[in-house]
Design a protein around this motif. Structure first.
Motif, PDB file in Angstrom:
ATOM      1  N   ILE A 194      51.187  24.649  52.139  1.00  0.00           N
ATOM      2  CA  ILE A 194      50.403  25.614  52.911  1.00  0.00           C
ATOM      3  C   ILE A 194      51.289  26.332  53.926  1.00  0.00           C
ATOM      4  O   ILE A 194      51.241  27.558  54.071  1.00  0.00           O
ATOM      5  N   ASN A 195      52.109  25.565  54.623  1.00  0.00           N
ATOM      6  CA  ASN A 195      53.029  26.142  55.604  1.00  0.00           C
ATOM      7  C   ASN A 195      54.021  27.088  54.919  1.00  0.00           C
ATOM      8  O   ASN A 195      54.343  28.166  55.435  1.00  0.00           O
TER       9      ASN A 195
ATOM     10  N   HIS B 258      47.540  29.291  59.433  1.00  0.00           N
ATOM     11  CA  HIS B 258      46.859  30.411  60.109  1.00  0.00           C
ATOM     12  C   HIS B 258      47.717  31.667  60.152  1.00  0.00           C
ATOM     13  O   HIS B 258      48.882  31.632  60.530  1.00  0.00           O
ATOM     14  N   ILE B 259      47.113  32.802  59.770  1.00  0.00           N
ATOM     15  CA  ILE B 259      47.749  34.119  59.856  1.00  0.00           C
ATOM     16  C   ILE B 259      46.740  35.071  60.486  1.00  0.00           C
ATOM     17  O   ILE B 259      45.584  35.123  60.058  1.00  0.00           O
ATOM     18  N   SER B 260      47.147  35.823  61.501  1.00  0.00           N
ATOM     19  CA  SER B 260      46.229  36.804  62.096  1.00  0.00           C
ATOM     20  C   SER B 260      46.999  38.066  62.461  1.00  0.00           C
ATOM     21  O   SER B 260      48.147  38.008  62.892  1.00  0.00           O
ATOM     22  N   PHE B 261      46.345  39.197  62.295  1.00  0.00           N
ATOM     23  CA  PHE B 261      47.052  40.469  62.452  1.00  0.00           C
ATOM     24  C   PHE B 261      46.064  41.634  62.527  1.00  0.00           C
ATOM     25  O   PHE B 261      44.880  41.499  62.175  1.00  0.00           O
ATOM     26  N   LEU B 262      46.578  42.774  62.969  1.00  0.00           N
ATOM     27  CA  LEU B 262      45.868  44.039  62.900  1.00  0.00           C
ATOM     28  C   LEU B 262      46.484  44.862  61.776  1.00  0.00           C
ATOM     29  O   LEU B 262      47.677  44.741  61.479  1.00  0.00           O
ATOM     30  N   ILE B 263      45.682  45.705  61.142  1.00  0.00           N
ATOM     31  CA  ILE B 263      46.182  46.640  60.135  1.00  0.00           C
ATOM     32  C   ILE B 263      46.037  48.058  60.686  1.00  0.00           C
ATOM     33  O   ILE B 263      44.961  48.450  61.155  1.00  0.00           O
TER      34      ILE B 263
ATOM     35  N   SER C  20      44.684  24.070  50.511  1.00  0.00           N
ATOM     36  CA  SER C  20      45.432  23.528  49.369  1.00  0.00           C
ATOM     37  C   SER C  20      45.095  24.231  48.065  1.00  0.00           C
ATOM     38  O   SER C  20      45.847  24.135  47.087  1.00  0.00           O
ATOM     39  N   ILE C  21      43.979  24.955  48.039  1.00  0.00           N
ATOM     40  CA  ILE C  21      43.564  25.632  46.798  1.00  0.00           C
ATOM     41  C   ILE C  21      44.280  26.959  46.603  1.00  0.00           C
ATOM     42  O   ILE C  21      44.179  27.564  45.535  1.00  0.00           O
ATOM     43  N   ASN C  22      45.022  27.446  47.604  1.00  0.00           N
ATOM     44  CA  ASN C  22      45.629  28.776  47.539  1.00  0.00           C
ATOM     45  C   ASN C  22      47.037  28.736  46.944  1.00  0.00           C
ATOM     46  O   ASN C  22      47.700  27.704  46.956  1.00  0.00           O
ATOM     47  N   ASN C  23      47.496  29.905  46.441  1.00  0.00           N
ATOM     48  CA  ASN C  23      48.820  29.996  45.825  1.00  0.00           C
ATOM     49  C   ASN C  23      49.424  31.383  46.068  1.00  0.00           C
ATOM     50  O   ASN C  23      48.770  32.278  46.609  1.00  0.00           O
TER      51      ASN C  23
END
Length: 390
Positions: free
Chosen positions: A273-274, A303-308, A369-372
């Motif tokens: 994940i990291n 965790h990821i956070s941002f503005l677009i 854990s489900i992400n790739n």
């Protein structure tokens, strides 16, 4: 669930694994009596409950009596604030100015009862300004309550340093640990803290169950002589939800790796994940239409956070991004699930120095854990479309 659906909102809630769901169902079938009942089946349930409590305590390097079962973090936090109020009647409480609303609501209740509520300020990364800690922790302070890992911007606080100061000054210290546990197990014995709130559904467990971690001294404040000793050591009344507790224990067993604690740093175990989060940051480092919120280095591993920003470098409202991603079968959020639908500007972004026209634009992606990588790649492709579209 649709196989094409990509779930990137694990800070909001997490899916149940099969082993957790199976243990919940089997406990409903086999241990459905009231654990406080004194006949054979009730005693059987009570014995099973305490067996699970001991096993959970072992995972946290804690004592069984340290573990108080609640409905989740919000109730755990409410119990702490209510008991501080009852014990001291008047005084001072310190919270950060980027707390989850569960804590700010509790603090505001005390404010209405003429308590002094100090909102400890943070820097532009969302980290507490600890240089003024001597002024913050006054002799009138009864409780410090801090969010360990901030849900909206992911910033981690130097909790061991703060805990050491509180210990020296005999100030009770409560941590909102809601977002921490999905990233590793910590030692309650080593954590310099009196109370800690957890919700099982944030780390792969069922909704409606959580833990208030306590220590011997702090438990004395929480006890209520009107509540039976069989109901959470006279701290929390009500029949224990044994199937949910069993499911929570099973989800705790699924968590891999140990968190290491230092004065100024929380060190999380390295995992996929990291690595996935770092992959995302690497892919966007040259994209000047993406603006990170919160700390890069002191951040929750998932965790990821941002503005677009659009082609004119104007911040795009978060709801447009969230809706567009949803239409493309991707789940993200604009911050804490409890407040993201309020339509109000983000007080967290305001308090870390963002401009007024940016306060509605925070995007939060939280991994599990489900992400790739292929899911991240698809998400990044859609971000580029948003930049051009909006």
């Amino acid at each position: 669930m649709d196989n094409n659906f990509i779930y990137l909102d694990n800070a909001s809630t997490t899916p149940l694994s099969d082993n957790v769901l199976n243990i919940i169902n089997s406990t409903y079938r086999n241990y459905w009596c009231n654990p406080s009942s004194t006949y054979e089946q009730g005693i059987k349930c009570s014995t099973y409950l305490e067996k699970i409590r001991s096993k959970i305590a072992y995972i946290f390097d804690a004592e069984p009596e340290d573990i108080i079962f609640t409905s989740g973090s919000s109730e755990s936090t409410n119990i702490v604030f209510s008991k501080i109020y009852e014990s001291f009647k008047n005084g001072r409480v310190v919270i950060s100015n980027i707390e989850h609303q569960a804590t700010t609501i509790c603090a505001n209740k005390l404010r209405k009862q003429s308590w002094d509520i100090c909102e400890w300020t943070v820097n532009n990364d969302g980290i507490l300004n600890i240089l003024n800690i001597e002024k913050i922790l006054t002799k009138d302070t009864k409780l410090v309550s801090i969010i360990w890992g901030q849900s909206e911007i992911g910033t981690i606080q130097p909790v061991q340093f703060i805990g050491s100061k509180c210990e020296k000054l005999n100030i009770m210290f409560h941590l909102d640990g809601t977002q921490i546990l999905s990233n590793g197990i910590f030692s309650w014995r080593d954590l310099k803290c009196d109370f800690l709130s957890l919700s099982a559904h944030k780390f792969g467990g069922p909704k409606g169950i959580g833990i208030l971690l306590t220590k011997e001294k702090s438990r004395m404040i929480l006890k209520n002589k009107d509540i039976s000793l069989t109901q959470e050591y006279s701290i929390r009344q009500g029949t224990q939800a044994l199937p949910l507790i069993a499911g929570m224990y099973e989800s705790l067993k699924n968590i891999k790796g140990k968190i290491k604690l230092y004065d100024y740093i929380t060190e999380f175990p390295s995992n996929n994940i990291n690595k996935l989060k770092n992959y995302f940051f690497k892919k966007i480092e040259d994209n000047n239409h993406i603006k990170i919120t919160g700390s890069i280095n002191h951040r929750l591993p998932n965790h990821i956070s941002f503005l677009i920003l659009n082609k004119l470098f104007e911040p795009i409202r978060a709801y447009k991004i969230v809706n567009f991603m949803s239409e493309n079968h991707i789940a993200i959020s604009s911050g804490s699930a409890c407040s993201s639908s309020s339509g109000k500007p983000s007080s967290t972004l305001k308090n870390i120095g963002f401009k007024d026209d940016e306060l509605y634009s925070n995007i939060r992606v939280t991994l599990g854990s489900i992400n790739n990588k292929s899911e991240i790649d698809k998400f990044l492709e859609l971000i580029q479309i948003c930049i051009d579209k909006f």
